[in-house]
Design a protein around this motif. Structure first.
Motif, PDB file in Angstrom:
ATOM      1  N   ARG A  56      24.152  33.590  26.198  1.00 47.97           N
ATOM      2  CA  ARG A  56      25.185  33.307  27.900  1.00 47.97           C
ATOM      3  C   ARG A  56      25.989  34.141  28.121  1.00 47.97           C
ATOM      4  NH1 ARG A  56      23.360  30.348  31.996  1.00 47.97           N
ATOM      5  NH2 ARG A  56      25.167  29.921  33.693  1.00 47.97           N
ATOM      6  N   ARG A  57      26.679  34.043  27.595  1.00 43.68           N
ATOM      7  CA  ARG A  57      28.578  34.308  28.045  1.00 43.68           C
ATOM      8  C   ARG A  57      27.994  35.816  27.352  1.00 43.68           C
ATOM      9  NH1 ARG A  57      29.318  30.687  30.340  1.00 43.68           N
ATOM     10  NH2 ARG A  57      31.105  28.674  28.635  1.00 43.68           N
ATOM     11  N   ALA A  58      27.234  36.866  26.621  1.00 43.25           N
ATOM     12  CA  ALA A  58      27.226  38.254  27.161  1.00 43.25           C
ATOM     13  C   ALA A  58      26.585  38.765  27.920  1.00 43.25           C
ATOM     14  CB  ALA A  58      26.374  38.601  24.847  1.00 43.25           C
ATOM     15  N   LEU A  59      25.438  38.234  28.809  1.00 37.10           N
ATOM     16  CA  LEU A  59      24.404  38.056  29.395  1.00 37.10           C
ATOM     17  C   LEU A  59      25.355  37.606  31.544  1.00 37.10           C
ATOM     18  CD1 LEU A  59      21.177  36.993  29.035  1.00 37.10           C
ATOM     19  CD2 LEU A  59      21.784  39.386  28.886  1.00 37.10           C
ATOM     20  N   GLU A  60      26.636  37.004  30.996  1.00 41.60           N
ATOM     21  CA  GLU A  60      27.194  36.408  31.814  1.00 41.60           C
ATOM     22  C   GLU A  60      27.984  37.886  32.738  1.00 41.60           C
ATOM     23  OE1 GLU A  60      27.639  31.791  32.392  1.00 41.60           O
ATOM     24  OE2 GLU A  60      28.579  33.532  31.179  1.00 41.60           O
ATOM     25  N   VAL A  61      28.366  38.208  31.868  1.00 45.10           N
ATOM     26  CA  VAL A  61      29.347  39.418  31.835  1.00 45.10           C
ATOM     27  C   VAL A  61      28.955  41.296  31.932  1.00 45.10           C
ATOM     28  CG1 VAL A  61      31.356  41.627  30.631  1.00 45.10           C
ATOM     29  CG2 VAL A  61      30.588  38.683  30.063  1.00 45.10           C
ATOM     30  N   PRO A  62      29.175  41.414  33.238  1.00 48.08           N
ATOM     31  CA  PRO A  62      28.088  42.822  34.110  1.00 48.08           C
ATOM     32  C   PRO A  62      28.388  43.796  32.788  1.00 48.08           C
ATOM     33  CG  PRO A  62      29.420  41.750  36.036  1.00 48.08           C
ATOM     34  CD  PRO A  62      30.238  40.777  35.034  1.00 48.08           C
ATOM     35  N   GLY A  63      27.342  44.740  32.439  1.00 54.97           N
ATOM     36  CA  GLY A  63      27.762  45.548  32.057  1.00 54.97           C
ATOM     37  C   GLY A  63      27.509  44.936  29.955  1.00 54.97           C
ATOM     38  N   LEU A  64      27.644  44.635  30.082  1.00 59.55           N
ATOM     39  CA  LEU A  64      28.069  44.308  28.593  1.00 59.55           C
ATOM     40  C   LEU A  64      26.984  43.910  28.017  1.00 59.55           C
ATOM     41  CD1 LEU A  64      30.151  43.399  25.913  1.00 59.55           C
ATOM     42  CD2 LEU A  64      29.903  40.568  26.394  1.00 59.55           C
ATOM     43  N   TRP A  65      25.885  43.811  28.173  1.00 63.23           N
ATOM     44  CA  TRP A  65      24.492  43.446  27.453  1.00 63.23           C
ATOM     45  C   TRP A  65      23.659  44.717  27.319  1.00 63.23           C
ATOM     46  CZ3 TRP A  65      22.858  40.046  24.521  1.00 63.23           C
ATOM     47  CH2 TRP A  65      21.581  39.976  23.382  1.00 63.23           C
ATOM     48  N   ARG A  66      24.384  45.296  28.512  1.00 69.69           N
ATOM     49  CA  ARG A  66      23.394  47.189  28.351  1.00 69.69           C
ATOM     50  C   ARG A  66      25.009  47.927  27.163  1.00 69.69           C
ATOM     51  NH1 ARG A  66      19.641  48.811  31.199  1.00 69.69           N
ATOM     52  NH2 ARG A  66      18.379  48.029  32.412  1.00 69.69           N
ATOM     53  N   GLN A  67      26.038  47.551  26.991  1.00 71.39           N
ATOM     54  CA  GLN A  67      26.652  48.057  26.465  1.00 71.39           C
ATOM     55  C   GLN A  67      26.207  47.924  25.236  1.00 71.39           C
ATOM     56  OE1 GLN A  67      30.989  46.857  26.518  1.00 71.39           O
ATOM     57  NE2 GLN A  67      31.071  47.998  24.583  1.00 71.39           N
ATOM     58  N   PHE A  68      26.359  46.758  24.673  1.00 72.00           N
ATOM     59  CA  PHE A  68      25.311  46.187  23.069  1.00 72.00           C
ATOM     60  C   PHE A  68      24.226  46.924  22.812  1.00 72.00           C
ATOM     61  CE2 PHE A  68      26.935  41.635  23.323  1.00 72.00           C
ATOM     62  CZ  PHE A  68      28.586  41.899  23.256  1.00 72.00           C
ATOM     63  N   ALA A  69      23.520  46.788  23.653  1.00 64.89           N
ATOM     64  CA  ALA A  69      22.554  47.775  23.557  1.00 64.89           C
ATOM     65  C   ALA A  69      22.642  49.713  23.037  1.00 64.89           C
ATOM     66  CB  ALA A  69      21.696  47.976  24.788  1.00 64.89           C
ATOM     67  N   ALA A  70      23.467  50.170  23.853  1.00 65.75           N
ATOM     68  CA  ALA A  70      23.963  51.075  23.087  1.00 65.75           C
ATOM     69  C   ALA A  70      24.980  51.254  22.250  1.00 65.75           C
ATOM     70  CB  ALA A  70      24.744  52.115  25.149  1.00 65.75           C
ATOM     71  N   GLU A  71      25.989  50.335  22.414  1.00 66.02           N
ATOM     72  CA  GLU A  71      26.927  50.949  20.558  1.00 66.02           C
ATOM     73  C   GLU A  71      27.153  49.408  19.776  1.00 66.02           C
ATOM     74  OE1 GLU A  71      30.867  51.995  22.801  1.00 66.02           O
ATOM     75  OE2 GLU A  71      29.699  52.188  24.577  1.00 66.02           O
ATOM     76  N   PRO A  72      26.465  49.367  19.599  1.00 66.84           N
ATOM     77  CA  PRO A  72      25.737  48.761  18.370  1.00 66.84           C
ATOM     78  C   PRO A  72      27.579  48.191  17.635  1.00 66.84           C
ATOM     79  CG  PRO A  72      24.382  50.367  17.567  1.00 66.84           C
ATOM     80  CD  PRO A  72      25.032  50.550  18.778  1.00 66.84           C
ATOM     81  N   GLY A  73      27.610  48.763  17.736  1.00 69.31           N
ATOM     82  CA  GLY A  73      28.768  48.708  16.494  1.00 69.31           C
ATOM     83  C   GLY A  73      29.776  47.730  17.257  1.00 69.31           C
ATOM     84  N   THR A  74      29.786  47.416  18.938  1.00 70.07           N
ATOM     85  CA  THR A  74      31.219  46.717  19.446  1.00 70.07           C
ATOM     86  C   THR A  74      30.293  44.755  19.034  1.00 70.07           C
ATOM     87  OG1 THR A  74      29.029  46.718  21.522  1.00 70.07           O
ATOM     88  CG2 THR A  74      31.145  48.554  21.301  1.00 70.07           C
ATOM     89  N   VAL A  75      29.017  44.782  18.588  1.00 70.62           N
ATOM     90  CA  VAL A  75      28.482  43.361  19.171  1.00 70.62           C
ATOM     91  C   VAL A  75      29.712  42.922  17.226  1.00 70.62           C
ATOM     92  CG1 VAL A  75      26.887  42.172  18.392  1.00 70.62           C
ATOM     93  CG2 VAL A  75      26.106  44.122  19.111  1.00 70.62           C
ATOM     94  N   GLU A  76      29.506  43.101  16.889  1.00 76.98           N
ATOM     95  CA  GLU A  76      30.218  42.541  15.337  1.00 76.98           C
ATOM     96  C   GLU A  76      31.377  41.930  16.362  1.00 76.98           C
ATOM     97  OE1 GLU A  76      31.329  42.499  10.704  1.00 76.98           O
ATOM     98  OE2 GLU A  76      30.488  44.099  11.527  1.00 76.98           O
TER      99      GLU A  76
END
Length: 407
Positions: free
Chosen positions: A259-279
């Motif tokens: 819920r929180r990741a999808l609420e923040v504009p651009g964050l979800w696509r950042q996770f897709a492009a930069e998986p190291g930012t997830v942890e």
């Protein structure tokens, strides 16, 4: 302040800030519990199991009605001291069982298995999105992956004869029964589900010749300090707690993170492009919005906390979610800062003798699930941006639904 209110569940942070600032140890008439909200107080309590006992950790919030007690009595429902509620000399032995099954080596070795489970669940999510245009992550992937992972790690997947839908229904009912405030008719209904769960568990732990290297095998082989084997009630209590704690809390964690990741504009696509930012992001979410928001202790003798004198036997509610937002410990706590220096100082998994045995498993699952979902579905977005309905129990908080679509 009503700890079971939807308004509080949606945004508990102002109330927690007011408590920390003005009444760090406050008696709550609605629950009969003393609310402890500052980081240093909560940490000191968790590190002092001699003076702050875990005996009430999984007690029901209120008194059960006579009809509810009758339902539970029919199956001889009993949760003796084993893990979270155990301050006796037997705790160390139970703890060793879980450590052997969920230690760092076991968690690291399970990563390929978790990735396979997540991939299969994502196949199902994609099928639902293609067929219906929308999918609820909270009741599909976030629910099913933790169940399958926990059952496999504990060696239970071949021993059980019920499906995940049934286990989830039983677990949900147990959480609401013990940590909720259900009305009388609802309470009896929940008790029937919990009784069915417990009756099934007592049969499960009595299966002959349990396999070595599994939870059932370890429980059968375990001996108490006096040399006696575990009773059926003790073994059932361990499995009862592990299925609920190992699955429901991880489901709630993942639902909140989605819920929180999808609420923040651009964050979800950042996770897709930069998986190291997830942890690092997931660690910050554990600090700010942990799935287990509170836990309980009881004073073993008269104690003083933040200038408040407490008698022996005072029931305490340790506000874990409040400690993660304590500005005396975390600078700008309202902001998600993935690379803050003390990111792992939070108490969301507890600390000391009763620290969560599955902490590293939860961290790994969060990273794998969020990373793989973003990689597979980078165009995911919330299908409903209205205010979510929240799970609002004494110790558990999460959105009940996270409906998503592609676009």
């Amino acid at each position: 302040m009503d700890l079971f209110d939807q308004g509080y569940a949606l945004d508990p942070f102002p109330a927690m800030a007011a408590l920390r600032e003005n009444e760090p140890v406050k008696y709550d008439e609605n629950t009969g519990l003393w609310l402890v909200s500052r980081y240093e107080d909560v940490r000191a309590i968790l590190l002092d199991p001699e003076n702050f006992l875990p005996d009430n950790a999984i007690d029901a919030v209120g008194r059960f009605s006579v009809p509810t007690l009758r339902v539970l009595a029919r199956v001889k429902f009993d949760l003796p001291q084993t893990l979270a509620n155990n301050g006796s000399e037997t705790h160390a032995g139970f703890r060793r069982i879980m450590t052997r099954l969920l230690n760092a080596q076991a968690v690291n070795a399970s990563v390929p298995m978790v990735e396979k489970v997540v991939a299969q669940s994502l196949d199902e999510v994609e099928e639902r999105l293609a067929a219906d245009g929308v999918c609820d992550l909270a009741t599909t992937l976030a629910r099913d992956v933790p169940f399958q992972v926990m059952l496999r790690l504990l060696g239970l997947e071949r021993a059980i004869d019920v499906d995940i839908d049934t286990l989830a229904r039983w677990s949900d009912a147990s959480l609401e029964l013990f940590w909720g405030r259900p009305r009388r008719g609802r309470e009896v209904e929940l008790a029937r589900e919990a009784a069915d769960f417990y009756a099934w568990l007592t049969g499960l732990v009595q299966q002959p010749d349990p396999q070595d290297g599994t939870l059932l095998g370890a429980l059968a082989a375990h001996r108490l300090p006096d040399g006696e084997p575990l009773s059926v009630a003790q073994a059932a209590a361990v499995v009862y707690f592990m299925i609920i704690a190992g699955q429901m809390t991880t489901t709630q964690m993942l639902s909140t993170m989605y819920r929180r990741a999808l609420e923040v504009p651009g964050l979800w696509r950042q996770f897709a492009a930069e998986p190291g930012t997830v942890e690092p992001w997931t660690e910050e979410m554990l600090r700010r919005e942990p799935p287990i928001t509170t836990w309980r202790r009881v004073t073993g003798r008269p104690m003083t906390l933040s200038g408040v004198d407490l008698p022996e036997g005072a029931p305490l509610l340790l506000m874990l979610a409040s400690t993660g937002s304590d500005p005396d410990v975390f600078e700008r706590p309202e902001q998600i800062c993935p690379h803050r220096a003390n990111v792992r100082k939070h108490l969301s998994f507890g600390v000391g003798r009763h620290r969560c045995s599955g902490a590293e498993l939860a961290r790994m699952e969060a990273d794998v699930v969020m990373r793989m979902t973003a990689a597979r579905l980078p165009d995911l977005r919330l299908a409903d941006d209205s205010t979510p309905e929240m799970l609002a129990l004494l110790s558990f908080r999460a959105p009940l639904h996270v409906r998503v679509e592609r676009g």
